[in-house]
Design a protein around this motif. Structure first.
Motif, PDB file in Angstrom:
ATOM      1  N   THR A  11       0.833  -1.198   0.000  1.00 64.07           N
ATOM      2  CA  THR A  11       0.000   0.000   0.000  1.00 64.07           C
ATOM      3  C   THR A  11       0.872   1.253   0.000  1.00 64.07           C
ATOM      4  O   THR A  11       1.803   1.368   0.798  1.00 64.07           O
ATOM      5  CB  THR A  11      -0.931   0.020   1.228  1.00 64.07           C
ATOM      6  OG1 THR A  11      -1.776  -1.131   1.196  1.00 64.07           O
ATOM      7  CG2 THR A  11      -1.789   1.273   1.238  1.00 64.07           C
ATOM      8  N   GLU A  27       0.484   5.542  -0.116  1.00 65.41           N
ATOM      9  CA  GLU A  27      -0.346   6.748  -0.098  1.00 65.41           C
ATOM     10  C   GLU A  27       0.220   7.726  -1.127  1.00 65.41           C
ATOM     11  O   GLU A  27       1.407   8.059  -1.102  1.00 65.41           O
ATOM     12  CB  GLU A  27      -0.322   7.396   1.289  1.00 65.41           C
ATOM     13  CG  GLU A  27      -0.717   6.471   2.429  1.00 65.41           C
ATOM     14  CD  GLU A  27      -2.222   6.227   2.473  1.00 65.41           C
ATOM     15  OE1 GLU A  27      -2.971   7.088   1.973  1.00 65.41           O
ATOM     16  OE2 GLU A  27      -2.623   5.177   3.020  1.00 65.41           O
ATOM     17  N   TYR A  35      -0.098  11.493  -2.796  1.00 69.67           N
ATOM     18  CA  TYR A  35      -0.627  12.837  -2.592  1.00 69.67           C
ATOM     19  C   TYR A  35      -0.259  13.712  -3.788  1.00 69.67           C
ATOM     20  O   TYR A  35       0.929  13.881  -4.114  1.00 69.67           O
ATOM     21  CB  TYR A  35      -0.049  13.470  -1.325  1.00 69.67           C
ATOM     22  CG  TYR A  35      -0.453  12.781  -0.043  1.00 69.67           C
ATOM     23  CD1 TYR A  35      -1.579  13.194   0.661  1.00 69.67           C
ATOM     24  CD2 TYR A  35       0.288  11.716   0.460  1.00 69.67           C
ATOM     25  CE1 TYR A  35      -1.955  12.571   1.849  1.00 69.67           C
ATOM     26  CE2 TYR A  35      -0.080  11.078   1.638  1.00 69.67           C
ATOM     27  CZ  TYR A  35      -1.199  11.508   2.322  1.00 69.67           C
ATOM     28  OH  TYR A  35      -1.574  10.883   3.490  1.00 69.67           O
ATOM     29  N   TYR A  53       4.829  10.333  -2.220  1.00 68.00           N
ATOM     30  CA  TYR A  53       4.503   8.927  -1.959  1.00 68.00           C
ATOM     31  C   TYR A  53       4.928   8.572  -0.532  1.00 68.00           C
ATOM     32  O   TYR A  53       6.062   8.856  -0.125  1.00 68.00           O
ATOM     33  CB  TYR A  53       5.212   8.027  -2.971  1.00 68.00           C
ATOM     34  CG  TYR A  53       4.888   8.392  -4.399  1.00 68.00           C
ATOM     35  CD1 TYR A  53       3.657   8.053  -4.961  1.00 68.00           C
ATOM     36  CD2 TYR A  53       5.802   9.094  -5.185  1.00 68.00           C
ATOM     37  CE1 TYR A  53       3.347   8.400  -6.268  1.00 68.00           C
ATOM     38  CE2 TYR A  53       5.494   9.446  -6.498  1.00 68.00           C
ATOM     39  CZ  TYR A  53       4.270   9.094  -7.032  1.00 68.00           C
ATOM     40  OH  TYR A  53       3.951   9.450  -8.318  1.00 68.00           O
ATOM     41  N   ARG A  54       4.014   7.930   0.195  1.00 72.07           N
ATOM     42  CA  ARG A  54       4.288   7.520   1.581  1.00 72.07           C
ATOM     43  C   ARG A  54       4.024   6.026   1.726  1.00 72.07           C
ATOM     44  O   ARG A  54       2.947   5.546   1.386  1.00 72.07           O
ATOM     45  CB  ARG A  54       3.417   8.312   2.554  1.00 72.07           C
ATOM     46  CG  ARG A  54       3.729   9.798   2.568  1.00 72.07           C
ATOM     47  CD  ARG A  54       3.024  10.519   3.696  1.00 72.07           C
ATOM     48  NE  ARG A  54       3.428  11.918   3.752  1.00 72.07           N
ATOM     49  CZ  ARG A  54       3.642  12.610   4.857  1.00 72.07           C
ATOM     50  NH1 ARG A  54       3.483  12.018   6.034  1.00 72.07           N
ATOM     51  NH2 ARG A  54       3.998  13.877   4.808  1.00 72.07           N
ATOM     52  N   TYR A  55       5.020   5.335   2.238  1.00 69.96           N
ATOM     53  CA  TYR A  55       4.939   3.898   2.478  1.00 69.96           C
ATOM     54  C   TYR A  55       4.908   3.669   3.983  1.00 69.96           C
ATOM     55  O   TYR A  55       5.757   4.197   4.714  1.00 69.96           O
ATOM     56  CB  TYR A  55       6.160   3.169   1.917  1.00 69.96           C
ATOM     57  CG  TYR A  55       6.514   3.433   0.465  1.00 69.96           C
ATOM     58  CD1 TYR A  55       6.417   2.416  -0.490  1.00 69.96           C
ATOM     59  CD2 TYR A  55       6.997   4.675   0.047  1.00 69.96           C
ATOM     60  CE1 TYR A  55       6.782   2.636  -1.808  1.00 69.96           C
ATOM     61  CE2 TYR A  55       7.354   4.907  -1.267  1.00 69.96           C
ATOM     62  CZ  TYR A  55       7.255   3.877  -2.187  1.00 69.96           C
ATOM     63  OH  TYR A  55       7.605   4.096  -3.490  1.00 69.96           O
ATOM     64  N   GLN A 115       7.964   4.359   8.240  1.00 68.43           N
ATOM     65  CA  GLN A 115       7.397   5.243   7.231  1.00 68.43           C
ATOM     66  C   GLN A 115       8.493   5.774   6.316  1.00 68.43           C
ATOM     67  O   GLN A 115       9.520   6.262   6.776  1.00 68.43           O
ATOM     68  CB  GLN A 115       6.655   6.421   7.860  1.00 68.43           C
ATOM     69  CG  GLN A 115       5.958   7.294   6.817  1.00 68.43           C
ATOM     70  CD  GLN A 115       5.170   8.437   7.419  1.00 68.43           C
ATOM     71  OE1 GLN A 115       5.732   9.303   8.085  1.00 68.43           O
ATOM     72  NE2 GLN A 115       3.864   8.450   7.185  1.00 68.43           N
ATOM     73  N   ARG A 153      -3.447   4.630  -2.830  1.00 65.08           N
ATOM     74  CA  ARG A 153      -4.541   5.394  -2.226  1.00 65.08           C
ATOM     75  C   ARG A 153      -4.301   6.850  -2.603  1.00 65.08           C
ATOM     76  O   ARG A 153      -3.457   7.524  -2.008  1.00 65.08           O
ATOM     77  CB  ARG A 153      -4.570   5.196  -0.712  1.00 65.08           C
ATOM     78  CG  ARG A 153      -4.991   3.785  -0.300  1.00 65.08           C
ATOM     79  CD  ARG A 153      -4.768   3.528   1.188  1.00 65.08           C
ATOM     80  NE  ARG A 153      -5.272   4.611   2.022  1.00 65.08           N
ATOM     81  CZ  ARG A 153      -6.552   4.737   2.403  1.00 65.08           C
ATOM     82  NH1 ARG A 153      -7.443   3.837   2.012  1.00 65.08           N
ATOM     83  NH2 ARG A 153      -6.933   5.741   3.179  1.00 65.08           N
ATOM     84  N   LYS A 188      -4.836  10.794  -3.246  1.00 67.73           N
ATOM     85  CA  LYS A 188      -5.453  11.933  -2.579  1.00 67.73           C
ATOM     86  C   LYS A 188      -4.901  13.227  -3.181  1.00 67.73           C
ATOM     87  O   LYS A 188      -3.973  13.203  -3.978  1.00 67.73           O
ATOM     88  CB  LYS A 188      -5.158  11.896  -1.078  1.00 67.73           C
ATOM     89  CG  LYS A 188      -5.387  10.536  -0.418  1.00 67.73           C
ATOM     90  CD  LYS A 188      -4.872  10.516   1.003  1.00 67.73           C
ATOM     91  CE  LYS A 188      -4.968   9.117   1.600  1.00 67.73           C
ATOM     92  NZ  LYS A 188      -4.461   9.086   2.996  1.00 67.73           N
ATOM     93  N   VAL A 237     -10.444   9.712  -1.018  1.00 72.08           N
ATOM     94  CA  VAL A 237      -9.401   8.722  -1.278  1.00 72.08           C
ATOM     95  C   VAL A 237      -9.878   7.842  -2.424  1.00 72.08           C
ATOM     96  O   VAL A 237     -10.929   7.211  -2.341  1.00 72.08           O
ATOM     97  CB  VAL A 237      -9.115   7.850  -0.036  1.00 72.08           C
ATOM     98  CG1 VAL A 237      -8.052   6.812  -0.376  1.00 72.08           C
ATOM     99  CG2 VAL A 237      -8.675   8.714   1.134  1.00 72.08           C
TER     100      VAL A 237
END
Length: 399
Positions: free
Chosen positions: A131, A133, A135, A143-145, A157, A175, A177, A201
């Motif tokens: 997954t 995230e 933005y 991108y955030r893992y 993170q 996801r 956003k 989302v």
């Protein structure tokens, strides 16, 4: 109505349009060609789109053929009076049923596979999917893992920008956003478009079958630099991705070399009004964690996190290549900056220095010559050439 021969201008225009349309599909190097699918989701779209285009092409030929045939057969002769109407035919039951049923059958034939494909693409990703995230904001992607990098039971993170790094052959659950306006994330070789909408989302599944780079673009107009908001998915072998992830969570180490240390001080005094480096300590006291002030020049309150900056291949929202796009440099992968030779051959130093010298001159960030208090984007700090050299020396250490 009497028939008239086409003028030379009309013929030339039609020929030009035909040649232009023919050239559209003939690009030899088109990384964003939707008809060159790589991932399983993109292949699903491809296998739906091609038959639909064929059906549409057949309908186009038939309709245009009938239109031309009718125009030729029933054209007015020179002897006919221009105000004289031909015999009117209406109420032909067979004709009306035919031109109603045939389009209906065509639409049903297209709708059924379309509905199945849409529902199939909307299925939840498998449990082992990674997954991320995503933005979107003006004008770059973050991108955030959040996952257990070293299997110690601790969720780590990773925050990065511009390059979406993924393991090849593994499902990725995005996801998507937005922090400001509506954007749209699209890597055509991997899947279709998905809007990034503030306050919502939107999920999107992708899977890169092989290691390599998959190029994309923001496809929803989002402001001045919309066209320069690039997307790059960097797929690695699973072992290489694991090494990349482990490196991303390594603590920040303040540089000791004179030039880089001077650049560190300049960064702390100038750049940290916006930018962050995870784990960065105060350069005047290494025992204290650096306290970042409130972000300025961004309505959303976020700018690219520069942790491990030199493991990326692009900067400035993807407008510029940080790593020169030569075959030799691409072969070095994400570790291209780990050696002096790699930096000497592959760092796009000219573009990086130009960006530090005057960012607004390199990328449109606000309308007008004088920025307003609500302006967004990196301002011009009027750095000296020595400060720029020191900052580059410091940024090189972020790997």
């Amino acid at each position: 109505m009497t028939g008239r021969a086409r003028s030379p201008f009309t013929k030339a225009a039609l020929l030009g349009v035909g040649l232009m349309l023919s050239a559209v599909g003939c690009a030899s190097n088109a990384p964003q060609d939707t008809f060159k699918p790589k991932g399983p989701q993109a292949f699903q779209i491809f296998h739906l789109a091609v038959p639909v285009f064929i059906i549409a092409g057949v309908v186009l030929v038939l309709v245009m053929g009938l239109a031309v045939g009718i125009a030729v057969k029933f054209r007015a002769s020179k002897d006919e009076h221009p105000d004289e109407f031909p015999a009117q035919v209406h109420g032909n039951f067979k004709a009306e049923i035919t031109w109603t049923i045939i389009p209906l059958l065509i639409l049903v034939g297209v709708a059924i596979p379309t509905v199945f494909t849409v529902f199939d693409l909307a299925k939840k990703p498998p449990a082992d999917a990674l997954t991320v995230e995503v933005y979107g904001q003006q004008w770059w992607w973050e991108y955030r893992y959040n996952f257990d990098v070293d299997n110690d039971g601790k969720v780590d993170q990773i925050i990065t920008a511009n390059d979406l790094v993924v393991p090849a052959g593994r499902p990725i659950a995005l996801r998507i956003k937005s922090r400001d306006v509506i954007h749209s994330w699209w890597a055509p070789a991997l899947n279709g478009k998905k809007d990034a909408v503030p306050g919502r989302v939107h999920p999107l599944s992708i899977e890169a079958p092989d290691p390599g780079e998959y190029i994309g673009q923001c496809t929803e107009f989002c402001g001045l630099s919309h066209a320069e908001m690039r997307i790059k998915v960097v797929a690695m072998k699973p072992a290489e991705f694991q090494a990349w992830a482990e490196n991303q969570i390594q603590p920040f180490q303040a540089p000791t070399e004179a030039g880089a240390a001077a650049g560190f001080s300049t960064f702390a005094s100038q750049c940290t009004s916006c930018h962050r480096i995870t784990g960065m300590t105060d350069p005047t006291d290494s025992s204290k964690t650096f306290v970042y002030p409130k972000v300025v020049n961004q309505v959303s309150g976020e700018v690219p996190n520069l942790t491990k900056f030199m493991t990326r291949t692009m900067f400035a929202g993807g407008k510029f290549n940080l790593r020169l796009p030569t075959t030799e440099c691409k072969a070095l992968g994400e570790t291209w900056a780990s050696t002096k030779d790699g930096i000497a051959k592959c760092l796009n130093r000219e573009a990086l220095e130009a960006w530090l010298r005057n960012p607004p001159a390199e990328k449109a960030m606000h309308p007008g010559e004088v920025p307003s208090p609500e302006s967004r984007g990196m301002p011009n700090f009027h750095l000296t050439e020595d400060q720029i050299d020191d900052l580059v020396a410091f940024l090189i250490t972020l790997q």
